[in-house]
Design a protein around this motif. Structure first.
Motif, PDB file in Angstrom:
ATOM      1  N   GLY A 148      38.446  10.629  -8.093  1.00  0.00           N
ATOM      2  CA  GLY A 148      39.524  10.103  -7.275  1.00  0.00           C
ATOM      3  C   GLY A 148      40.138  11.145  -6.377  1.00  0.00           C
ATOM      4  N   ALA A 149      41.228  10.752  -5.711  1.00  0.00           N
ATOM      5  CA  ALA A 149      41.873  11.640  -4.748  1.00  0.00           C
ATOM      6  C   ALA A 149      43.345  11.870  -5.035  1.00  0.00           C
ATOM      7  CB  ALA A 149      41.722  11.058  -3.340  1.00  0.00           C
ATOM      8  N   ARG A 150      43.954  11.082  -5.893  1.00  0.00           N
ATOM      9  CA  ARG A 150      45.385  11.213  -6.163  1.00  0.00           C
ATOM     10  C   ARG A 150      45.642  12.314  -7.192  1.00  0.00           C
ATOM     11  NH1 ARG A 150      48.582   6.970  -4.411  1.00  0.00           N
ATOM     12  NH2 ARG A 150      47.458   5.142  -3.614  1.00  0.00           N
ATOM     13  N   SER A 151      46.526  13.219  -6.874  1.00  0.00           N
ATOM     14  CA  SER A 151      46.898  14.265  -7.824  1.00  0.00           C
ATOM     15  C   SER A 151      47.648  13.658  -9.004  1.00  0.00           C
ATOM     16  CB  SER A 151      47.772  15.314  -7.129  1.00  0.00           C
ATOM     17  OG  SER A 151      48.275  16.244  -8.060  1.00  0.00           O
ATOM     18  N   ILE A 152      47.389  14.183 -10.199  1.00  0.00           N
ATOM     19  CA  ILE A 152      48.129  13.755 -11.388  1.00  0.00           C
ATOM     20  C   ILE A 152      48.869  14.952 -11.994  1.00  0.00           C
ATOM     21  CG2 ILE A 152      46.681  11.770 -11.896  1.00  0.00           C
ATOM     22  CD1 ILE A 152      45.157  13.436 -13.917  1.00  0.00           C
ATOM     23  N   ASN A 157      45.313  17.572 -13.279  1.00  0.00           N
ATOM     24  CA  ASN A 157      44.206  17.847 -12.371  1.00  0.00           C
ATOM     25  C   ASN A 157      43.184  18.783 -13.020  1.00  0.00           C
ATOM     26  OD1 ASN A 157      45.445  16.307 -10.388  1.00  0.00           O
ATOM     27  ND2 ASN A 157      46.295  18.066  -9.298  1.00  0.00           N
ATOM     28  N   ALA A 351      40.457  11.286   1.861  1.00  0.00           N
ATOM     29  CA  ALA A 351      41.835  11.782   1.853  1.00  0.00           C
ATOM     30  C   ALA A 351      41.955  13.088   2.628  1.00  0.00           C
ATOM     31  CB  ALA A 351      42.306  11.965   0.410  1.00  0.00           C
ATOM     32  N   SER A 355      44.399  13.907   5.846  1.00  0.00           N
ATOM     33  CA  SER A 355      45.356  15.017   5.809  1.00  0.00           C
ATOM     34  C   SER A 355      45.127  15.998   6.953  1.00  0.00           C
ATOM     35  CB  SER A 355      45.269  15.740   4.463  1.00  0.00           C
ATOM     36  OG  SER A 355      44.043  16.444   4.334  1.00  0.00           O
TER      37      SER A 355
END
Length: 414
Positions: A148-152, A157, A351, A355
């Motif tokens: 995925g692309a969303r930071s956690i 991460n 993503a 950006s």
């Protein structure tokens, strides 16, 4: 030296290495590309030695198990299905890797074959170098690209990167054990071998631009980002006459292609692309690819394989599946992009493009519709900000020498 580069997967996992291998050959090395038989023409065109690996990746993706990837709704789910698919064929691939390694002085290993390549390097006493097309080493700065692309968060991460590497290692456990016995090596697990590599700071060079993915500050020593490695393209190569005629017949078109990705419903996907292009008032060049796309009409042209380096600079924008190689090609050409991420690392690259200011956004394959895609196409093709930023970034990327650090590393061995 006799350099053997080993990789497996789709065309995007192979083509960038052809240009890298050519640079090594120009530096005086004897270079052999080891990958699937399907890609033998790429090696021949680049003037490289070639050793075939079994398994046809397109056939695997088009099989029932391969099509099952589209039924997974998360990155982790897709990865689990791909791991199961890979485990069913890895023993056959491992057997075919031994012979070229016996003739090598040094091994260059893509991450998809590195666990087996390390056993071969140990067994034959060879130096080895990682050559990665994605940033797979764990970092707190972003989520593991293949899920995925969303930071956690920094901790999450980093844990995601470790989990992905452990999952990938699991593919090779039995094959590596068998290979170790064959080479007379002491017993040792894939996970233990990875930890040893990390302690020894095994060098890994990455074939993408630091302008696109800056080197994470928490990476260990030995992990470096070089710049892109470009697919081989003969200096005399030209676009087919029908493509040249189409380009001259009107304003710059949008290129649409999903590369080596497959889709569950090619007719539906093709219709969505064509409808979106026409709603935005744009012409299109649609590449069949492994997805089997097609388009009809005076404002559309359906094509087979074309060198991205030749066609992309003539386009208003590129719609692609978000693969690392096609993402790089659009950046190099200096044109905006609208990704349609299919799976694995595609959302990560999509993503990144947003950006960087060279993409107005993306439409995942699962949510593909003309209504969602058309306004993004219009923005990408007609907004000066996207076009200007893409041109500027393309100029900077074209000036990088991604192959130079690999050539230098080999020179230090000698």
């Amino acid at each position: 030296m006799r350099v053997v580069l080993m990789t497996a997967g789709s065309r995007g996992d192979v083509a960038p290495y052809t240009g890298l291998c050519q640079a090594l050959a120009r530096a005086g090395h004897e270079v052999t590309l080891v990958t699937h038989e399907r890609f033998a023409p790429l090696a021949k065109e680049a003037g490289l030695g070639f050793h075939a690996l079994p398994v046809d990746p397109r056939a695997e993706l088009e099989s029932g198990a391969g099509q099952g990837l589209h039924r997974a709704t998360t990155g982790a789910g897709k990865l689990a299905r791909m791991i199961a698919l890979a485990r069913s064929v890895v023993a056959e691939i491992a057997e075919a890797m031994v012979a070229p390694a016996e003739q090598a002085d040094v091994l260059l290993l893509s991450p998809v074959l590195a666990p087996l390549g390390h056993v071969l390097a140990e067994g034959f006493g060879l130096p080895s170098l990682g050559v990665n097309l994605q940033p797979l080493a764990p970092t707190g700065e972003f989520l593991a690209p293949v899920v995925g692309a969303r930071s956690i968060g920094r901790t999450g991460n980093r844990l995601s990167g470790r989990a992905v590497n452990a999952a990938l290692d699991a593919i090779f456990v039995e094959a590596a054990r068998t290979m170790r016995r064959r080479l007379g090596l002491p017993a040792g697990g894939v996970r233990a071998t990875r930890h040893q590599r990390e302690r020894e700071r095994w060098p890994v060079l990455h074939g993408f631009s630091p302008l696109v993915v800056p080197r994470p500050r928490d990476w260990r020593a030995g992990l470096e980002i070089c710049g892109y490695w470009w697919p081989s393209c003969p200096p005399t190569a030209q676009l087919p006459e029908q493509v040249r005629d189409f380009l001259l017949a009107g304003p710059p078109p949008v290129f649409v292609g999903l590369g080596s990705a497959t889709v569950p419903d090619p007719e539906r996907a093709s219709a969505a692309f064509v409808t979106a292009l026409r709603a935005a008032g744009l012409r299109g060049i649609v590449q069949r690819g492994w997805a089997g796309l097609r388009a009809e009409g005076d404002d559309m042209l359906t094509v087979d394989e074309l060198p991205h380096a030749l066609v992309f600079p003539h386009t208003a924008a590129v719609v692609h599946h978000g693969g690392a190689g096609t993402t790089a090609a659009a950046l190099r050409a200096g044109v905006p992009a609208v990704p349609v991420p299919v799976q694995f690392d595609a959302p990560f690259w999509a993503a990144r493009l947003a950006s960087l200011g060279v993409s107005p956004g993306s439409v995942p394959l699962r949510g593909l519709s003309a209504q969602a895609l058309s306004p993004l196409l219009a923005q990408a093709a007609r907004t000066d900000a996207y076009r200007d930023r893409a041109r500027h970034l393309g100029t900077l990327i074209r000036a990088e020498d991604g192959s130079g650090p690999v050539v230098s590393w080999l020179a230090r061995l000698g």
